[in-house]
Design a protein around this motif. Structure first.
Motif, short mmCIF file in Angstrom:
data_model
loop_
_atom_site.label_atom_id
_atom_site.label_comp_id
_atom_site.label_asym_id
_atom_site.label_seq_id
_atom_site.Cartn_x
_atom_site.Cartn_y
_atom_site.Cartn_z
N ALA A 225 45.42 43.12 48.50
CA ALA A 225 44.33 42.63 48.14
C ALA A 225 43.36 42.77 49.13
O ALA A 225 42.12 43.18 48.98
CB ALA A 225 44.37 40.93 47.81
N ILE A 538 37.99 38.72 44.73
CA ILE A 538 39.48 38.80 45.01
C ILE A 538 39.87 37.28 45.00
O ILE A 538 39.38 36.61 46.15
CB ILE A 538 39.99 39.59 46.20
CG1 ILE A 538 39.35 41.11 46.00
CG2 ILE A 538 41.33 39.72 46.33
CD1 ILE A 538 39.46 42.06 47.26
N THR A 563 39.68 41.12 41.33
CA THR A 563 41.07 41.54 41.64
C THR A 563 41.80 40.34 41.67
O THR A 563 41.49 39.21 42.36
CB THR A 563 41.30 42.13 42.79
OG1 THR A 563 40.67 43.41 42.76
CG2 THR A 563 42.73 42.42 43.33
#
Length: 727
Positions: A225, A538, A563
């Motif tokens: 990530a 994210i 994400t």
């Protein structure tokens, strides 16, 4: 920065790797890197100094200057942070004997020769992605391990027969795997040089839509990530991260503050500072003091996105025009303000304008309607019209009617009223049963809990700042004052100008007068850096988010470019759906899932004990395969042995970190403050890793799936050794 000594500092047992035949090319290349770094740092320092000393500019020019200063400063910080260890490794491509060196940043010498290829560029992809099954044109690869600015080890891999030439460590890849388990610190260590092919593929995946990174403990989800954030900022032109606008940034949402502190250094080490980091609590001011909801029934009701939707109805309740016409009396005549006039004024704000900001627009529209009506029947100069507007604005009956029809609202009051006025909650959420409405009522309506935060956030976004109107008036008054001052100065300059061309007369132009006003010195609101919109979000430990909490993030990312990082098997509240079903239900229709199945962190000895724990609750859990062994068996002892276990480990290990995980970490205050040892609850340990993990009375973590998940998560924080202490 001239290289006065070798870049290699290999220990005695690796003496064969010190052979000049093996490292001479690297030594020459590192000397060139050192020279280029010195030149680049000096050049950037000079550029930064010039940019900071440049005269101030108005408007867009000021934004562009600030962005350029930030860009140069970020590059300079990155170069100063590292030396030769900017270099991660090298590859030799088939048919081309010239090595390609891969770096954290790209670097060229004064002649324009590429010394380091940025790890995010397409040219660097084979360094991370090459495997023996798919070599990607790579003949050989060398990875370096750096310690205190010098190479303490390196590993070679060959992918073709020609790649076998001049290699020293082909048989030693197991040592590279073992290096993944080296000692931890209180910050996530740099792992860019050890990114595996499956991880790199996820890092470089498209930012379109939502990408779920699903994997069990130790698979590097968080690593992926963080590196994905840096990669997207570098590679995706839609992010425009060099811009001065907040909308160009990426938002990283972590599970707790311990996690944010742990990963704080990773992105700066990759040369990126355009990422905002926060927890869900940080998105709302009340999050800092909010407590966990004590009643599970209330928590379940507030976890629904439907209740967040009720905020719209709650605000609309206060946007109700009068149902009767009214007469407005002024010294300049009496005016009829019809219900149609009110409806027209209420329709003036653009869709999506926050309630409190739209209020000024509605008011101005009302005054405009009445002024236009006067002008239709009377002639009047600008002064008369201005006096009429002032009279209307001071009309007590009109202002009372307007304040009732569109009052100024505070988001805490709106949400608090839902928990203290049952009729109001029934009106805004008619699908709730009478019992559910009563369950949600509480004695102190503003005793905020974590479950309230999504509703507070929705109300805050929908209402906007209640002080915006006052600030606008101050801002407008300040501009008027500045313009008046400039007008006097310009007239004095023009009057004193005796030049043949009367140059000073040009100052009377409107464009020139605007440039003379110092807009930066005017009162302005402090921007909310977490309000968005963000180009990409994210989310780590995403399996724990409720539907309502997801709404907080969707508000900040209209593009739905996410994400999502998590493990369904680590959800404390159960996760029966697929990721596609779960995210599709909350408004993310395009969901791709990438699964990581290799455990790089947790030793096989620990996983052998952790796997049966999770299987008892989730027989089909995604338990990753561990690829390394620490050689240290799990220690079983009693809680009374805690200090002995910690002291023995600290004496034997001068580096690394340990963590004691228990249901009540505050119970160890008497032995707290030990260097390199943390005391956390299972939930606080999520996303973290430690060399030694000591579980104290794991059965006290609780029964059912939550307790089982907490035990599994806590066990898999260990990178070297696990100790389980029972009463």
């Amino acid at each position: 920065m001239h290289l006065s000594t070798s870049a290699f500092d290999l220990p005695d047992h690796l003496v064969r790797k010190s052979d000049a035949v093996l490292i001479a090319d690297d030594e020459r290349h590192f000397a060139s890197i050192a020279e280029s770094l010195e030149h680049s740092i000096a050049e950037l320092s000079e550029s930064l100094d010039k940019a900071r000393k440049a005269p101030g500019r108005p408007g867009q020019e000021a934004l562009e200057r600030d962005a350029e200063v930030r860009r140069i400063a970020a590059r300079l910080r990155a170069l100063r942070r590292f030396g030769l260890d900017l270099c991660l490794g090298r590859i030799v491509l088939a048919g081309n004997p010239e090595p390609v060196y891969i770096g954290r940043l790209g670097l060229t010498d004064s002649a324009g020769r590429r010394l380091l290829v940025d790890w995010r560029s397409p040219a660097a992809e084979p360094f991370f992605g090459a495997t023996h099954a798919q070599a990607m044109g790579v003949a050989s690869r060398r990875r370096y391990r750096w310690s205190r600015g010098r190479i303490s080890d390196y590993w070679d891999e060959a992918f073709t027969p020609e790649g076998l030439e001049g290699q020293a460590a082909l048989e030693d890849l197991s040592a590279f795997i073992a290096s993944l388990g080296s000692s931890r610190s209180d910050r996530m260590r740099d792992v860019l040089g050890t990114i595996a092919a499956e991880q790199d593929a996820v890092i470089r995946a498209s930012s379109r839509g939502t990408l779920v990174v699903d994997g069990g403990p130790g698979t590097g989800k968080t690593v992926v990530a963080l590196h994905r954030a840096a990669y997207l900022l570098y590679s995706d032109p839609r992010f425009g991260h060099r811009s001065a606008h907040s909308s160009s940034h990426v938002l990283l949402v972590g599970p707790h503050q311990h996690f944010l502190a742990y990963v704080a250094d990773v992105l700066p080490s990759l040369g990126e500072d355009g990422v905002q980091m926060c927890t869900l609590r940080d998105l709302v001011p009340e999050g800092a003091t909010a407590v966990v909801e004590s009643d599970p029934r209330v928590a379940a009701l507030k976890s629904s996105a439907d209740l967040v939707n009720a905020i719209e109805a709650a605000v609309r309740f206060y946007e109700e025009p009068p149902a009767k016409d009214m007469e407005v009396e002024t010294p300049y005549g009496d005016f009829l303000l019809s219900t149609r006039d009110w409806a027209d004024a209420f329709a003036a704000p653009s869709p999506g304008t926050p309630h409190n900001e739209a209020r000024d627009e509605v008011w101005e529209e009302l005054l405009g309607i009445l002024v236009d009506r006067h002008q239709d029947t009377h002639d009047g100069d600008d002064a008369t019209i201005a006096m009429l507007r002032t009279a209307l604005a001071r009309n007590a009956e009109l202002t009372r009617a307007f304040n009732r029809a569109w009052p100024l609202l505070r988001y805490t009051d709106v949400v608090g009223d839902l928990w203290s006025v049952p009729a109001y909650l029934r009106l805004c959420a008619p699908w709730l049963s009478a019992e559910e409405v009563n369950t949600l009522q509480r004695h102190d309506p503003q005793a905020w809990t974590v479950s309230d935060l999504p509703l507070l956030d929705a109300a805050r976004q929908r209402l906007g700042d209640p002080e915006s109107s006052r600030r606008k008036r101050l801002h407008d008054a300040a501009i008027a004052s500045e313009r008046e001052l400039m007008d006097r100065v310009v007239e004095d300059l023009v009057a004193a100008d005796d030049s043949e061309l009367l140059v000073m007369s040009m100052l009377r132009g409107q464009d020139m007068r605007d440039k003379l006003v110092d807009f930066d010195a005017l009162p302005q609101a402090e921007p909310d850096q977490l309000a968005g919109p963000f180009a990409h979000v994210i989310v780590d430990e995403a399996q724990e988010l409720t539907d309502a909490q997801w709404r907080m993030l969707l508000l900040r990312c209209p593009s739905r470019s996410f994400t999502v990082v998590g493990d369904r098997a680590q959800s404390r509240h159960g996760f029966a759906e697929s990721w596609q079903e779960r995210l599709g239900r909350i408004g993310m229709p395009a969901v791709a899932v990438a699964t990581l199945g290799v455990n790089y962190r947790t030793p096989s000895e620990v996983m052998a004990e952790a796997e049966p724990v999770i299987r008892t609750a989730l027989p089909d859990a995604n338990v990753p395969s561990s690829i390394r062994s620490s050689g240290i068996p799990v220690l079983h002892a009693t809680a009374s042995d805690l200090e002995q276990v910690l002291n023995g480990w600290l004496v034997a290990h001068t580096e690394g970190t340990a963590c004691v995980i228990s249901a009540k970490p505050s119970g160890f205050d008497s032995i707290g403050g030990i260097p390199r040892v943390s005391f956390l609850s299972p939930e606080e340990s999520k996303g973290l890793e430690f060399d030694l993990v000591v579980l104290v009375d794991p059965e006290a973590f609780g029964a059912g799936i939550e307790g089982t998940l907490d035990r599994y998560v806590a066990m898999t924080r260990a990178t070297m050794q696990l100790a389980v202490l029972t009463p």
